[in-house]
Design a protein around this motif. Structure first.
Motif, PDB file in Angstrom:
ATOM      1  N   HIS A 177       4.917   4.845   5.583  1.00 23.12           N
ATOM      2  CA  HIS A 177       5.002   6.116   4.456  1.00 23.12           C
ATOM      3  C   HIS A 177       5.108   5.768   3.191  1.00 23.12           C
ATOM      4  O   HIS A 177       5.643   5.250   2.636  1.00 23.12           O
ATOM      5  N   PRO A 178       4.448   6.646   2.184  1.00 27.79           N
ATOM      6  CA  PRO A 178       4.839   6.025   0.515  1.00 27.79           C
ATOM      7  C   PRO A 178       5.532   7.651   0.654  1.00 27.79           C
ATOM      8  O   PRO A 178       5.832   8.461  -0.062  1.00 27.79           O
ATOM      9  N   TYR A 179       6.520   6.520   0.741  1.00 29.35           N
ATOM     10  CA  TYR A 179       7.749   7.979   0.498  1.00 29.35           C
ATOM     11  C   TYR A 179       8.598   8.016  -1.130  1.00 29.35           C
ATOM     12  O   TYR A 179       8.344   9.384  -1.223  1.00 29.35           O
ATOM     13  N   LEU A 180       8.144   6.746  -2.004  1.00 26.95           N
ATOM     14  CA  LEU A 180       8.072   7.210  -3.903  1.00 26.95           C
ATOM     15  C   LEU A 180       7.221   8.609  -4.070  1.00 26.95           C
ATOM     16  O   LEU A 180       7.410   8.881  -3.975  1.00 26.95           O
ATOM     17  N   LYS A 181       5.826   8.581  -3.370  1.00 29.37           N
ATOM     18  CA  LYS A 181       4.493   9.745  -4.081  1.00 29.37           C
ATOM     19  C   LYS A 181       5.540  10.957  -3.246  1.00 29.37           C
ATOM     20  O   LYS A 181       5.098  11.946  -4.097  1.00 29.37           O
ATOM     21  N   LEU A 182       5.510  10.904  -1.807  1.00 29.58           N
ATOM     22  CA  LEU A 182       6.452  12.094  -1.243  1.00 29.58           C
ATOM     23  C   LEU A 182       7.376  12.410  -1.424  1.00 29.58           C
ATOM     24  O   LEU A 182       7.176  14.140  -1.878  1.00 29.58           O
ATOM     25  N   PHE A 241      14.050   6.150  -6.147  1.00 30.54           N
ATOM     26  CA  PHE A 241      14.032   5.145  -6.192  1.00 30.54           C
ATOM     27  C   PHE A 241      14.462   3.850  -5.152  1.00 30.54           C
ATOM     28  O   PHE A 241      14.168   4.101  -3.706  1.00 30.54           O
ATOM     29  N   PHE A 242      13.116   2.572  -5.488  1.00 33.04           N
ATOM     30  CA  PHE A 242      12.946   1.898  -3.764  1.00 33.04           C
ATOM     31  C   PHE A 242      14.369   0.578  -4.284  1.00 33.04           C
ATOM     32  O   PHE A 242      13.877   0.019  -5.189  1.00 33.04           O
ATOM     33  N   ILE A 243      14.698  -0.179  -3.767  1.00 36.40           N
ATOM     34  CA  ILE A 243      15.153  -1.643  -3.725  1.00 36.40           C
ATOM     35  C   ILE A 243      14.846  -2.046  -2.448  1.00 36.40           C
ATOM     36  O   ILE A 243      14.703  -1.341  -1.349  1.00 36.40           O
ATOM     37  N   PRO A 244      13.965  -3.648  -2.203  1.00 34.94           N
ATOM     38  CA  PRO A 244      13.838  -3.870  -1.355  1.00 34.94           C
ATOM     39  C   PRO A 244      14.516  -4.560  -0.285  1.00 34.94           C
ATOM     40  O   PRO A 244      16.733  -4.675  -1.058  1.00 34.94           O
ATOM     41  N   ASP A 245      15.475  -4.533   1.085  1.00 34.83           N
ATOM     42  CA  ASP A 245      15.779  -4.880   1.844  1.00 34.83           C
ATOM     43  C   ASP A 245      15.830  -5.642   2.817  1.00 34.83           C
ATOM     44  O   ASP A 245      14.861  -5.868   2.661  1.00 34.83           O
ATOM     45  N   THR A 246      16.385  -6.516   3.332  1.00 31.24           N
ATOM     46  CA  THR A 246      16.601  -7.292   4.435  1.00 31.24           C
ATOM     47  C   THR A 246      15.695  -6.968   5.380  1.00 31.24           C
ATOM     48  O   THR A 246      15.686  -5.676   6.624  1.00 31.24           O
ATOM     49  N   LYS A 282       0.724  -1.360  -0.251  1.00 28.10           N
ATOM     50  CA  LYS A 282      -0.412  -0.248  -0.052  1.00 28.10           C
ATOM     51  C   LYS A 282       0.753   1.557  -0.173  1.00 28.10           C
ATOM     52  O   LYS A 282       0.625   2.130  -1.079  1.00 28.10           O
ATOM     53  N   SER A 283       2.019   1.331   0.705  1.00 18.03           N
ATOM     54  CA  SER A 283       2.881   1.902   0.888  1.00 18.03           C
ATOM     55  C   SER A 283       3.758   2.736  -0.426  1.00 18.03           C
ATOM     56  O   SER A 283       3.614   4.106  -0.431  1.00 18.03           O
ATOM     57  N   LEU A 284       4.180   2.228  -1.165  1.00 17.44           N
ATOM     58  CA  LEU A 284       4.241   1.769  -2.234  1.00 17.44           C
ATOM     59  C   LEU A 284       3.640   2.480  -3.451  1.00 17.44           C
ATOM     60  O   LEU A 284       3.491   3.054  -5.045  1.00 17.44           O
ATOM     61  N   ASN A 285       2.063   2.451  -3.291  1.00 16.91           N
ATOM     62  CA  ASN A 285       1.499   2.343  -4.019  1.00 16.91           C
ATOM     63  C   ASN A 285       1.141   3.970  -3.986  1.00 16.91           C
ATOM     64  O   ASN A 285      -0.418   4.436  -4.634  1.00 16.91           O
ATOM     65  N   GLY A 286       1.109   4.587  -2.547  1.00 21.54           N
ATOM     66  CA  GLY A 286       0.978   6.103  -2.091  1.00 21.54           C
ATOM     67  C   GLY A 286       0.409   5.504  -1.533  1.00 21.54           C
ATOM     68  O   GLY A 286      -0.105   7.161  -0.960  1.00 21.54           O
TER      69      GLY A 286
END
Length: 219
Positions: A153-158, A167-172, A136-140
């Motif tokens: 938080h929707p960091y991409l949107k913000l 840009f976003f990369i999955p982390d552990t 959901k947060s990646l969707n804004g």
């Protein structure tokens, strides 16, 4: 010793902080939330020459850290009070790079919006976030985790709405909460060449460190 400790940390975000600092060479680097001094310790141990600024909301805690480190290689670190939800634009003067590792999920949604609003008016060219996220947060959408009651938080949107690239990369994730985590690279006026170099070096560094992960109970 500090490099050995860093090698055991199963977190990709730290490799991004280190390798972006190597590439863009910021005159001033600011760490949001300095409970463990993590990012500053990593940068200092790898001979990054930036002026380091450690921030927290607690004046008493900053005094404690300043006293603790006044006799060692962190004695030249500046310690400043910083309210993330109501940031002081003057404190961000001449800051080119900020790290926010496992700190912003504690911030309320309105405070997060205000932070990005002020950030957009600053000279900051790079913010590296390492924190919680979900579909959901990646969707804004902003949403509260039912597991630990922190915010996704929707960091991409913000970032995008504030005039930054992101840009976003999955982390552990090495907690028992099973939440998803990611690295968010928020930037402005950084060349594609520098992005590619920093990302590539971060990936190489993280892959090399993994031989130290096994059989070690530390994070």
């Amino acid at each position: 010793y500090l490099r050995q400790e860093f090698n055991r940390v199963k977190r990709f975000a730290d490799d991004f902080v280190l390798n972006y600092a190597k590439v863009i060479k910021p005159k001033k680097f600011l760490q949001l939330g300095c409970w463990h001094m993590g990012e500053i310790l990593i940068l200092k141990s790898h001979n990054i020459k930036s002026q380091m600024i450690a921030t927290d909301q607690s004046e008493d805690f900053l005094k404690f850290l300043k006293k603790k480190y006044k006799q060692n290689f962190l004695r030249d670190v500046e310690f400043e009070i910083f309210d993330i939800e109501n940031p002081d634009l003057d404190l961000l003067r001449d800051i080119k790079m900020i790290s926010a590792i496992q700190v912003l999920s504690n911030i309320q949604p309105e405070g997060m919006k205000n932070f990005f609003k002020i950030l957009s008016k600053s000279q900051v060219g790079l913010l590296i976030i390492g924190d919680m996220c979900n579909h959901k947060s990646l969707n804004g959408e902003t949403n509260l985790s039912k597991k630990n009651f922190n915010w996704n938080h929707p960091y991409l949107k913000l970032a995008t709405e504030s005039g930054f690239e992101c840009f976003f990369i999955p982390d552990t994730n090495f907690s028992d909460n099973d939440e998803n985590r990611g690295v968010f690279v928020v930037s402005k006026k950084i060349s594609e060449k520098n992005h590619i170099k920093a990302i590539g070096n971060a990936g190489v560094n993280f892959s090399r460190r993994q031989k130290f992960f096994y059989g070690n109970e530390k994070n």
